[in-house]
Design a protein around this motif. Structure first.
Motif, PDB file in Angstrom:
ATOM      1  N   PHE A  19       0.835  -1.207   0.000  1.00  0.00           N
ATOM      2  CA  PHE A  19       0.000   0.000   0.000  1.00  0.00           C
ATOM      3  C   PHE A  19       0.870   1.257   0.000  1.00  0.00           C
ATOM      4  N   LEU A  20       1.898   1.273   0.846  1.00  0.00           N
ATOM      5  CA  LEU A  20       2.771   2.450   0.910  1.00  0.00           C
ATOM      6  C   LEU A  20       3.530   2.660  -0.397  1.00  0.00           C
ATOM      7  N   ILE A  21       3.950   1.584  -1.024  1.00  0.00           N
ATOM      8  CA  ILE A  21       4.621   1.716  -2.320  1.00  0.00           C
ATOM      9  C   ILE A  21       3.647   2.285  -3.349  1.00  0.00           C
ATOM     10  N   LEU A  22       2.415   1.758  -3.385  1.00  0.00           N
ATOM     11  CA  LEU A  22       1.414   2.269  -4.332  1.00  0.00           C
ATOM     12  C   LEU A  22       1.118   3.743  -4.088  1.00  0.00           C
ATOM     13  N   LYS A  23       1.071   4.116  -2.839  1.00  0.00           N
ATOM     14  CA  LYS A  23       0.753   5.496  -2.468  1.00  0.00           C
ATOM     15  C   LYS A  23       1.910   6.454  -2.762  1.00  0.00           C
ATOM     16  N   CYS A  24       3.117   6.048  -2.406  1.00  0.00           N
ATOM     17  CA  CYS A  24       4.259   6.963  -2.491  1.00  0.00           C
ATOM     18  C   CYS A  24       5.084   6.817  -3.764  1.00  0.00           C
ATOM     19  N   PHE A  57      13.322   2.892   0.294  1.00  0.00           N
ATOM     20  CA  PHE A  57      12.127   2.370   0.949  1.00  0.00           C
ATOM     21  C   PHE A  57      11.978   0.876   0.672  1.00  0.00           C
ATOM     22  N   GLY A  58      12.186   0.485  -0.574  1.00  0.00           N
ATOM     23  CA  GLY A  58      12.079  -0.929  -0.937  1.00  0.00           C
ATOM     24  C   GLY A  58      13.089  -1.789  -0.202  1.00  0.00           C
ATOM     25  N   ALA A  59      14.318  -1.294  -0.098  1.00  0.00           N
ATOM     26  CA  ALA A  59      15.371  -2.050   0.576  1.00  0.00           C
ATOM     27  C   ALA A  59      15.098  -2.177   2.079  1.00  0.00           C
ATOM     28  N   VAL A  60      14.774  -1.062   2.715  1.00  0.00           N
ATOM     29  CA  VAL A  60      14.525  -1.088   4.163  1.00  0.00           C
ATOM     30  C   VAL A  60      13.281  -1.932   4.468  1.00  0.00           C
ATOM     31  N   CYS A 112      -9.622  -6.298  -8.065  1.00  0.00           N
ATOM     32  CA  CYS A 112     -10.597  -6.713  -9.087  1.00  0.00           C
ATOM     33  C   CYS A 112     -12.053  -6.416  -8.722  1.00  0.00           C
ATOM     34  N   THR A 113     -12.425  -6.615  -7.483  1.00  0.00           N
ATOM     35  CA  THR A 113     -13.839  -6.475  -7.108  1.00  0.00           C
ATOM     36  C   THR A 113     -14.183  -5.056  -6.659  1.00  0.00           C
ATOM     37  N   ILE A 114     -13.451  -4.541  -5.684  1.00  0.00           N
ATOM     38  CA  ILE A 114     -13.765  -3.216  -5.130  1.00  0.00           C
ATOM     39  C   ILE A 114     -13.154  -2.098  -5.987  1.00  0.00           C
ATOM     40  N   THR A 115     -11.940  -2.264  -6.402  1.00  0.00           N
ATOM     41  CA  THR A 115     -11.164  -1.301  -7.198  1.00  0.00           C
ATOM     42  C   THR A 115     -11.240   0.119  -6.633  1.00  0.00           C
ATOM     43  N   PRO A 116     -10.709   0.311  -5.413  1.00  0.00           N
ATOM     44  CA  PRO A 116     -10.724   1.667  -4.840  1.00  0.00           C
ATOM     45  C   PRO A 116      -9.799   2.600  -5.627  1.00  0.00           C
ATOM     46  N   LYS A 117     -10.027   3.877  -5.478  1.00  0.00           N
ATOM     47  CA  LYS A 117      -9.254   4.870  -6.240  1.00  0.00           C
ATOM     48  C   LYS A 117      -7.756   4.771  -5.990  1.00  0.00           C
ATOM     49  N   TRP A 118      -7.341   4.355  -4.802  1.00  0.00           N
ATOM     50  CA  TRP A 118      -5.914   4.327  -4.505  1.00  0.00           C
ATOM     51  C   TRP A 118      -5.155   3.241  -5.268  1.00  0.00           C
ATOM     52  N   VAL A 119      -5.858   2.267  -5.875  1.00  0.00           N
ATOM     53  CA  VAL A 119      -5.149   1.287  -6.708  1.00  0.00           C
ATOM     54  C   VAL A 119      -5.197   1.659  -8.183  1.00  0.00           C
ATOM     55  N   VAL A 120      -6.034   2.628  -8.535  1.00  0.00           N
ATOM     56  CA  VAL A 120      -6.188   3.024  -9.936  1.00  0.00           C
ATOM     57  C   VAL A 120      -5.163   4.105 -10.274  1.00  0.00           C
TER      58      VAL A 120
END
Length: 168
Positions: A19-24, A57-60, A112-120
């Protein structure tokens, strides 16, 4: 602690990390999306600083998560004489729990089902890839291979650590 409980804890850690990677740093996850989404994505090219921050971030995060997997095995079997196979079974269940949670909760339910805005991703709102259950199932199968390899490697490390602790 039970392997399934550790697997659920590990799944929560992975889910927060993703989630943090998707967000940041969404640019760093674009390769994990279906081709139509990759083609339509309107993501700005990251700056060198953003790329460095994403790698840090990915490494830590990766070290913390993978270190936790090692800790689960070492703590579960501390002061016990165990076989490599016992350690492998335990860590395989922990790691495979994440793979199943990733498929069922993160991919099929949330993406796939909910598809909230934060994954789009911006520019991909109408892409059919968000509803591609088969794409995610194929990723799950690939994840099964990686999970098995990871469980073998980390079981070997844990087994050596456990043997060393018993020999002392």
């Amino acid at each position: 602690m039970n392997a399934l409980i550790c697997g659920l804890i590990w799944s929560v850690m992975w889910s927060v990390y993703v989630f943090l990677i998707l967000k940041c740093y969404p640019f760093s996850m674009l390769h994990d999306y279906p081709k139509d989404i990759q083609a339509a994505a309107a993501i700005d090219k990251p700056t060198k600083e953003q790329e460095k921050a994403a790698k840090r971030f990915g490494a830590v995060g990766g070290l913390i998560i993978l270190g936790t997997l090692l800790a689960f095995g070492s703590l579960h079997f501390h002061n016990e004489q165990v076989s490599f196979l016992q350690v492998f079974e335990y860590l395989f269940i922990v790691a495979m729990t994440w793979n199943v949670v990733d498929l069922l909760v993160m991919d099929w339910l949330i993406v796939c089902t909910i598809t909230p805005k934060w994954v789009v991703i911006r520019g991909t709102e109408d892409c059919k890839g968000y509803k591609d259950y088969l794409f995610h199932f194929k990723g799950f199968l690939i994840g099964c291979v990686y999970t098995t390899i990871m469980a073998v490697l980390f079981s070997g490390i844990d087994y050596v650590i456990l043997c060393f602790l018993i020999w002392r």
